[in-house]
Design an enzyme around this catalytic site. Structure first.
Site, PDB file in Angstrom:
ATOM      1  N   CYS A  33       0.742  -1.313   0.027  1.00 38.96           N
ATOM      2  CA  CYS A  33      -0.046   0.034   0.036  1.00 38.96           C
ATOM      3  C   CYS A  33       0.786   1.322   0.002  1.00 38.96           C
ATOM      4  O   CYS A  33       0.389   2.530  -0.260  1.00 38.96           O
ATOM      5  CB  CYS A  33      -0.861   0.049   1.076  1.00 38.96           C
ATOM      6  SG  CYS A  33      -0.252   0.053   2.844  1.00 38.96           S
ATOM      7  N   CYS A 103      -2.303  -3.085   8.651  1.00 40.26           N
ATOM      8  CA  CYS A 103      -2.009  -1.850   9.086  1.00 40.26           C
ATOM      9  C   CYS A 103      -1.529  -2.006  10.471  1.00 40.26           C
ATOM     10  O   CYS A 103      -0.547  -1.253  11.015  1.00 40.26           O
ATOM     11  CB  CYS A 103      -3.215  -0.906   8.943  1.00 40.26           C
ATOM     12  SG  CYS A 103      -4.252  -1.001   7.508  1.00 40.26           S
TER      13      CYS A 103
HETATM   14 FE1  FES Z   1      -1.400   0.366   4.401  1.00 41.25          FE
HETATM   15 FE2  FES Z   1      -3.345   0.731   5.996  1.00 41.25          FE
HETATM   16  S1  FES Z   1      -3.736   0.367   3.996  1.00 41.25           S
HETATM   17  S2  FES Z   1      -1.301   0.496   6.156  1.00 41.25           S
END
Ligand code: FES
Length: 142
Positions: A33, A103
């Site tokens: 991400c 996360c």
């Molecule tokens: Fe990557 Fe939350 S979407 S840390």
């Protein structure tokens, strides 16, 4: 979808900011991400985490998990801080949606990276602490 606790820590993050001359600092990133989390520790002579701050460039769940993680490690010894796993952070937040579990892993890795840096600076070994996988501190300082 998000618990009240997650929303609370997202809206009012605790211990956000940085520490000058920290005892240990660690930066970790999630390659998928692209989110990045940095954790600063101020550790006293007896190995107790006196202060902790974080900076997160990431999603809301990353902000909430870093905030909760700082609350959980504050006042603990560096050894006890190892027990603040992503599971412990998630439990303290009354859960996270499955797609957001990674996360909370970032928060655990950020704590480990900061502890790793602290141990390195002190020339000590924290039992059970492994070099964190997502550690990009070295890259940042290069
Ligand atoms: Fe990557 Fe939350 S979407 S840390």
């Amino acid at each position: 979808m998000y618990s009240e606790k997650v929303m609370d820590h997202f809206n009012n993050p605790r211990n956000m900011g940085e520490i000058e001359n920290p005892s240990g600092v660690g930066t970790v990133g999630n390659a998928k991400c692209g989110d990045v989390m940095r954790m600063y520790l101020d550790v006293d002579e007896s190995g107790v985490i006196r202060d902790v701050k974080f900076k997160t460039f990431g999603c809301g769940a990353a902000v909430a998990t870093s905030s909760m993680a700082t609350e959980l490690v504050k006042g603990k010894t560096v050894q006890e801080a190892l027990q603040v796993t992503n599971k412990a952070v998630m439990e303290a937040l009354d859960g996270l949606p499955p797609v957001k579990v990674h996360c909370s892993l970032l928060a655990e890795e950020a704590i480990h990276a900061a502890l790793w840096d602290y141990a390195k600076k002190q020339g000590i070994v924290i039992e059970g602490l492994k070099e964190p996988v997502g550690d990009i501190t070295a890259l940042e300082n290069a």
